[in-house]
Design a protein around this motif. Structure first.
Motif, PDB file in Angstrom:
ATOM      1  N   SER A  43      55.754  47.829  28.043  1.00 55.35           N
ATOM      2  CA  SER A  43      54.366  47.495  27.728  1.00 55.35           C
ATOM      3  C   SER A  43      53.408  48.606  28.142  1.00 55.35           C
ATOM      4  CB  SER A  43      54.035  46.200  28.470  1.00 55.35           C
ATOM      5  OG  SER A  43      52.682  45.921  28.424  1.00 55.35           O
ATOM      6  N   THR A  44      52.369  48.810  27.345  1.00 56.76           N
ATOM      7  CA  THR A  44      51.376  49.852  27.632  1.00 56.76           C
ATOM      8  C   THR A  44      50.186  49.241  28.372  1.00 56.76           C
ATOM      9  OG1 THR A  44      50.278  49.412  25.567  1.00 56.76           O
ATOM     10  CG2 THR A  44      52.011  51.092  25.539  1.00 56.76           C
ATOM     11  N   ASN A  45      49.131  50.002  28.493  1.00 58.51           N
ATOM     12  CA  ASN A  45      47.931  49.518  29.188  1.00 58.51           C
ATOM     13  C   ASN A  45      47.059  48.610  28.331  1.00 58.51           C
ATOM     14  OD1 ASN A  45      48.653  50.832  31.425  1.00 58.51           O
ATOM     15  ND2 ASN A  45      47.024  52.347  31.409  1.00 58.51           N
ATOM     16  N   THR A  46      47.576  48.183  27.171  1.00 61.63           N
ATOM     17  CA  THR A  46      46.761  47.347  26.294  1.00 61.63           C
ATOM     18  C   THR A  46      46.245  46.110  27.005  1.00 61.63           C
ATOM     19  OG1 THR A  46      48.756  47.654  24.985  1.00 61.63           O
ATOM     20  CG2 THR A  46      46.787  46.959  23.811  1.00 61.63           C
ATOM     21  N   LEU A  47      47.044  45.528  27.900  1.00 62.38           N
ATOM     22  CA  LEU A  47      46.625  44.315  28.606  1.00 62.38           C
ATOM     23  C   LEU A  47      45.312  44.568  29.338  1.00 62.38           C
ATOM     24  CD1 LEU A  47      47.211  41.398  29.541  1.00 62.38           C
ATOM     25  CD2 LEU A  47      48.487  42.374  31.446  1.00 62.38           C
ATOM     26  N   GLN A  48      45.237  45.668  30.046  1.00 61.94           N
ATOM     27  CA  GLN A  48      44.017  46.033  30.770  1.00 61.94           C
ATOM     28  C   GLN A  48      42.838  46.145  29.803  1.00 61.94           C
ATOM     29  OE1 GLN A  48      44.493  49.564  33.139  1.00 61.94           O
ATOM     30  NE2 GLN A  48      42.317  49.821  33.432  1.00 61.94           N
ATOM     31  N   LEU A  56      33.009  41.444  32.991  1.00 62.73           N
ATOM     32  CA  LEU A  56      32.183  42.547  33.501  1.00 62.73           C
ATOM     33  C   LEU A  56      32.773  43.127  34.790  1.00 62.73           C
ATOM     34  CD1 LEU A  56      28.773  40.810  32.836  1.00 62.73           C
ATOM     35  CD2 LEU A  56      29.759  42.729  31.564  1.00 62.73           C
ATOM     36  N   LEU A  57      33.715  42.415  35.393  1.00 62.74           N
ATOM     37  CA  LEU A  57      34.396  42.947  36.577  1.00 62.74           C
ATOM     38  C   LEU A  57      35.298  44.101  36.138  1.00 62.74           C
ATOM     39  CD1 LEU A  57      35.178  39.453  37.992  1.00 62.74           C
ATOM     40  CD2 LEU A  57      33.925  41.178  39.281  1.00 62.74           C
ATOM     41  N   LYS A  58      35.533  45.031  37.052  1.00 61.30           N
ATOM     42  CA  LYS A  58      36.365  46.183  36.706  1.00 61.30           C
ATOM     43  C   LYS A  58      37.845  45.800  36.800  1.00 61.30           C
ATOM     44  CE  LYS A  58      33.926  48.745  39.764  1.00 61.30           C
ATOM     45  NZ  LYS A  58      32.831  47.856  39.976  1.00 61.30           N
ATOM     46  N   ILE A  59      38.593  46.139  35.757  1.00 62.23           N
ATOM     47  CA  ILE A  59      40.021  45.837  35.732  1.00 62.23           C
ATOM     48  C   ILE A  59      40.793  47.132  35.896  1.00 62.23           C
ATOM     49  CG2 ILE A  59      41.940  45.000  34.334  1.00 62.23           C
ATOM     50  CD1 ILE A  59      40.175  42.948  33.172  1.00 62.23           C
ATOM     51  N   ARG A  60      41.778  47.115  36.777  1.00 61.45           N
ATOM     52  CA  ARG A  60      42.635  48.303  36.879  1.00 61.45           C
ATOM     53  C   ARG A  60      44.084  47.884  37.072  1.00 61.45           C
ATOM     54  NH1 ARG A  60      41.742  52.650  40.585  1.00 61.45           N
ATOM     55  NH2 ARG A  60      43.963  52.834  40.790  1.00 61.45           N
ATOM     56  N   GLU A  61      44.965  48.687  36.504  1.00 60.80           N
ATOM     57  CA  GLU A  61      46.387  48.493  36.738  1.00 60.80           C
ATOM     58  C   GLU A  61      46.689  49.117  38.095  1.00 60.80           C
ATOM     59  OE1 GLU A  61      49.198  48.328  33.297  1.00 60.80           O
ATOM     60  OE2 GLU A  61      49.925  50.128  34.314  1.00 60.80           O
ATOM     61  N   VAL A  62      47.400  48.399  38.916  1.00 62.15           N
ATOM     62  CA  VAL A  62      47.613  48.838  40.302  1.00 62.15           C
ATOM     63  C   VAL A  62      48.505  50.074  40.361  1.00 62.15           C
ATOM     64  CG1 VAL A  62      48.599  48.182  42.538  1.00 62.15           C
ATOM     65  CG2 VAL A  62      47.318  46.507  41.202  1.00 62.15           C
ATOM     66  N   LYS A  65      49.829  51.674  46.848  1.00 62.30           N
ATOM     67  CA  LYS A  65      48.919  51.890  47.984  1.00 62.30           C
ATOM     68  C   LYS A  65      47.436  51.812  47.613  1.00 62.30           C
ATOM     69  CE  LYS A  65      52.493  52.343  50.548  1.00 62.30           C
ATOM     70  NZ  LYS A  65      53.053  51.067  50.980  1.00 62.30           N
ATOM     71  N   ASP A  66      47.113  51.270  46.423  1.00 64.97           N
ATOM     72  CA  ASP A  66      45.704  51.037  46.079  1.00 64.97           C
ATOM     73  C   ASP A  66      45.062  50.142  47.127  1.00 64.97           C
ATOM     74  OD1 ASP A  66      45.300  52.495  43.788  1.00 64.97           O
ATOM     75  OD2 ASP A  66      45.403  50.797  42.407  1.00 64.97           O
ATOM     76  N   GLU A  67      43.855  50.491  47.535  1.00 63.79           N
ATOM     77  CA  GLU A  67      43.092  49.653  48.453  1.00 63.79           C
ATOM     78  C   GLU A  67      42.642  48.398  47.705  1.00 63.79           C
ATOM     79  OE1 GLU A  67      39.242  50.080  51.443  1.00 63.79           O
ATOM     80  OE2 GLU A  67      39.785  51.759  50.150  1.00 63.79           O
ATOM     81  N   ILE A  68      42.624  47.262  48.394  1.00 62.89           N
ATOM     82  CA  ILE A  68      42.174  46.011  47.791  1.00 62.89           C
ATOM     83  C   ILE A  68      40.668  45.902  47.993  1.00 62.89           C
ATOM     84  CG2 ILE A  68      42.370  43.491  47.831  1.00 62.89           C
ATOM     85  CD1 ILE A  68      45.225  43.855  48.958  1.00 62.89           C
ATOM     86  N   LEU A  69      39.914  45.973  46.894  1.00 58.90           N
ATOM     87  CA  LEU A  69      38.449  45.984  46.967  1.00 58.90           C
ATOM     88  C   LEU A  69      37.864  44.826  46.166  1.00 58.90           C
ATOM     89  CD1 LEU A  69      38.027  49.792  46.247  1.00 58.90           C
ATOM     90  CD2 LEU A  69      37.834  48.670  48.479  1.00 58.90           C
ATOM     91  N   SER A  70      36.773  44.237  46.659  1.00 63.18           N
ATOM     92  CA  SER A  70      36.117  43.202  45.864  1.00 63.18           C
ATOM     93  C   SER A  70      35.418  43.853  44.682  1.00 63.18           C
ATOM     94  CB  SER A  70      35.156  42.386  46.715  1.00 63.18           C
ATOM     95  OG  SER A  70      34.259  43.229  47.364  1.00 63.18           O
ATOM     96  N   GLY A  71      35.179  43.041  43.653  1.00 64.34           N
ATOM     97  CA  GLY A  71      34.599  43.571  42.427  1.00 64.34           C
ATOM     98  C   GLY A  71      35.648  44.061  41.446  1.00 64.34           C
ATOM     99  N   TYR A  72      36.914  43.971  41.841  1.00 64.14           N
ATOM    100  CA  TYR A  72      38.001  44.429  40.978  1.00 64.14           C
ATOM    101  C   TYR A  72      38.962  43.301  40.647  1.00 64.14           C
ATOM    102  CZ  TYR A  72      36.926  49.380  41.498  1.00 64.14           C
ATOM    103  OH  TYR A  72      36.310  50.612  41.451  1.00 64.14           O
ATOM    104  N   ILE A  73      39.540  43.429  39.457  1.00 62.31           N
ATOM    105  CA  ILE A  73      40.663  42.594  39.041  1.00 62.31           C
ATOM    106  C   ILE A  73      41.841  43.556  38.908  1.00 62.31           C
ATOM    107  CG2 ILE A  73      41.611  41.159  37.202  1.00 62.31           C
ATOM    108  CD1 ILE A  73      38.630  40.456  36.528  1.00 62.31           C
ATOM    109  N   TYR A  74      42.900  43.280  39.635  1.00 60.51           N
ATOM    110  CA  TYR A  74      44.068  44.158  39.655  1.00 60.51           C
ATOM    111  C   TYR A  74      45.206  43.537  38.848  1.00 60.51           C
ATOM    112  CZ  TYR A  74      41.645  46.374  43.558  1.00 60.51           C
ATOM    113  OH  TYR A  74      40.708  47.017  44.346  1.00 60.51           O
ATOM    114  N   ILE A  75      45.843  44.344  38.032  1.00 59.79           N
ATOM    115  CA  ILE A  75      46.948  43.872  37.212  1.00 59.79           C
ATOM    116  C   ILE A  75      48.228  44.568  37.647  1.00 59.79           C
ATOM    117  CG2 ILE A  75      47.849  43.665  34.866  1.00 59.79           C
ATOM    118  CD1 ILE A  75      45.030  43.924  33.851  1.00 59.79           C
ATOM    119  N   PRO A  77      51.510  46.447  37.179  1.00 62.49           N
ATOM    120  CA  PRO A  77      52.020  47.260  36.074  1.00 62.49           C
ATOM    121  C   PRO A  77      53.336  46.693  35.541  1.00 62.49           C
ATOM    122  CG  PRO A  77      52.185  48.456  38.167  1.00 62.49           C
ATOM    123  CD  PRO A  77      51.543  47.134  38.466  1.00 62.49           C
ATOM    124  N   ALA A  78      53.639  46.990  34.287  1.00 55.42           N
ATOM    125  CA  ALA A  78      54.887  46.533  33.690  1.00 55.42           C
ATOM    126  C   ALA A  78      56.076  47.048  34.502  1.00 55.42           C
ATOM    127  CB  ALA A  78      54.975  47.024  32.242  1.00 55.42           C
TER     128      ALA A  78
END
Length: 188
Positions: A43-48, A56-62, A65-75, A77-78
């Motif tokens: 699967s590609t990044n299409t889900l993101q 309106l929240l920011k979505i990122r594929e993890v 070691k990504d820091e867990i920050l509020s204001g983000y939705i983390y997905i 990765p395949a």
């Protein structure tokens, strides 16, 4: 008590379910959200991209070691398990759990281990039982549990399995899941 993370697990039918839940959250939603959506390992990044259109929240594929920050939705990765560690995420290529990598159980159990009662676990539509054990652990650690009303799920197997295994706090429709998350996270 303030929540540290919301973890959401879904499989079959998850994209449309996630669009509704995430689309009903305010832009200043104060708690980070981590999502495992079962998908093909190629699967590609299409889900993101598809989910970003709904919120309106920011979505990122993890990334590891990504820091867990509020204001983000983390997905997740395949083809990687997503784990919560204190303050950050870790990725793993351990064996699939419930035939899935990423596994909902792996995300939920690691979140429960790290943040105990400060976790909200949400199970949405899906065609297998992944997430059931993880939700059970969140509940056992004092966390809050929400499951999509099975009658409203594209596939009710996952919600029904969770409900059969856990005394869940709320069984709600998709738009009510979003408003319950808002109530919980703003009142804490």
């Amino acid at each position: 008590m303030s929540f540290k993370i919301v973890v959401i697990g879904t499989s079959l039918g998850g994209l449309s379910a996630l669009k509704i839940v995430l689309g009903n959250l305010p832009v200043d939603f104060p708690v980070p959200i981590a999502i495992v959506q079962h998908r093909h390992k190629e699967s590609t990044n299409t889900l993101q991209d598809l989910l970003q259109q709904s919120t309106l929240l920011k979505i990122r594929e993890v990334e590891d070691k990504d820091e867990i920050l509020s204001g983000y939705i983390y997905i997740a990765p395949a083809d990687y398990h997503l784990l919560v560690e204190p303050g950050h995420f870790a990725l793993s290529t351990d064996e699939p759990v419930s035939y899935a990598r990423p596994s909902i159980d792996v995300l939920f159990e690691s979140a429960a281990d790290v943040y105990t009662e400060q976790v909200i676990g949400v199970i949405l539509t899906g065609a297998n039982q992944d997430g059931m054990q993880g939700l059970k652990k969140i509940k056992a650690r004092g966390g809050t549990t929400i499951v999509q009303e099975p009658a409203t799920a594209e596939s009710d197997v996952m919600p029904k399995a969770a409900i059969s295994a856990v005394t869940v706090d709320w069984i709600l429709t998709l738009s009510n899941i979003a408003s319950q998350m808002v109530k919980l996270c703003y009142s804490s």
